[in-house]
Design an enzyme around this catalytic site. Sequence first.
Site, PDB file in Angstrom:
ATOM      1  N   LYS A 132      29.608 127.058  62.139  1.00  0.00           N
ATOM      2  CA  LYS A 132      28.441 127.393  62.991  1.00  0.00           C
ATOM      3  C   LYS A 132      28.822 128.258  64.184  1.00  0.00           C
ATOM      4  CE  LYS A 132      25.518 123.438  61.730  1.00  0.00           C
ATOM      5  NZ  LYS A 132      26.419 122.560  60.961  1.00  0.00           N
ATOM      6  N   GLY A 140      26.560 114.498  51.637  1.00  0.00           N
ATOM      7  CA  GLY A 140      27.685 113.813  52.264  1.00  0.00           C
ATOM      8  C   GLY A 140      27.726 112.357  51.886  1.00  0.00           C
TER       9      GLY A 140
HETATM   10  O1  C5P Z   1      25.770 112.500  54.810  1.00  0.00           O
HETATM   11  P1  C5P Z   1      24.723 113.545  54.652  1.00  0.00           P
HETATM   12  O2  C5P Z   1      24.373 113.811  53.186  1.00  0.00           O
HETATM   13  O3  C5P Z   1      23.519 113.313  55.500  1.00  0.00           O
HETATM   14  O4  C5P Z   1      25.457 114.861  55.165  1.00  0.00           O
HETATM   15  C1  C5P Z   1      24.835 116.068  55.284  1.00  0.00           C
HETATM   16  C2  C5P Z   1      25.799 117.101  55.757  1.00  0.00           C
HETATM   17  O5  C5P Z   1      25.051 118.269  56.064  1.00  0.00           O
HETATM   18  C3  C5P Z   1      26.556 116.733  57.031  1.00  0.00           C
HETATM   19  O6  C5P Z   1      27.856 117.322  56.935  1.00  0.00           O
HETATM   20  C4  C5P Z   1      25.763 117.387  58.139  1.00  0.00           C
HETATM   21  O7  C5P Z   1      26.552 117.794  59.219  1.00  0.00           O
HETATM   22  C5  C5P Z   1      25.216 118.611  57.420  1.00  0.00           C
HETATM   23  N1  C5P Z   1      23.990 119.131  57.987  1.00  0.00           N
HETATM   24  C6  C5P Z   1      22.822 118.391  58.124  1.00  0.00           C
HETATM   25  N2  C5P Z   1      21.691 118.967  58.642  1.00  0.00           N
HETATM   26  C7  C5P Z   1      21.735 120.235  59.024  1.00  0.00           C
HETATM   27  C8  C5P Z   1      22.899 120.991  58.889  1.00  0.00           C
HETATM   28  C9  C5P Z   1      24.017 120.402  58.363  1.00  0.00           C
HETATM   29  O8  C5P Z   1      22.771 117.231  57.771  1.00  0.00           O
HETATM   30  N3  C5P Z   1      20.642 120.785  59.490  1.00  0.00           N
END
Ligand code: C5P
Length: 229
Positions: free
Chosen positions: A63, A207
Amino acid sequence: MQAEDRLIIALDVPNTHEALALITALGPRARFFKIGYQLMSVGGFDLARTLIADGKSVFLDLKFHDIGNTVEKGVASVRTLGARMLTVHAEPDVLRGAVAGRGDDPTLKIMAVTVLTSMSQESLARLGIKTPVETLVLQRAEMALAAGADGVIASAQEAPAIRRAFGDDLLIVTPGIRPAGTKADDQKRVVTPRQALDNGASHLVVGRPIVAADDPQAALGAILDQMTG
Ligand code: C5P
């Protein structure tokens, strides 16, 4: 494109030892990994090199947000790694620098963060921004496209409007994915893998549903099945 190449697994773990253990546990169907702030200063770039040398794809979630000249030089350095995607914030000077730094590299895709999903209309107002979130997302997607970026990070809720406005010209990477029947964690608005693809996402970032699963390989397989089923 196969589901395995559209599913990006967020390596949200504290160290590269855990990351490598997870990658081994996931097996060959895990092909695309996101490395972000958490691993960056504890060997994340070396991990990226190792994965790329092993034939995996890497999304660097850094980012970038700085003056264009600094972003340009930073992206030119990232280019040497061989990563497939890099995130920068969607502002004109940042995007211009990022696209210049990428140059004619056919591998590295510049992905613009439109509006962070943690931002609400109220938190935007506190920054002096009164534009409705969806309008802002579309404005920033347009800026990204105009600057020559390759895609955007956006929620699956916003993906249909982005596709309607810009067709297939942009990659759309969506986080906030939860397989049917699993918990949302701190994600406010979640969609299933199938819904995200139907909404126009080109790639999904997942994630915790994989990383924190009791059986990560089974969780990965279930998500891949939902993507193709
Ligand atoms: O664990 P989870 O599936 O929620 O992870 C989603 C990933 O996407 C994390 O690494 C988070 O930082 C990233 N992310 C997000 N929302 C955004 C941008 C990135 O959840 N708007």
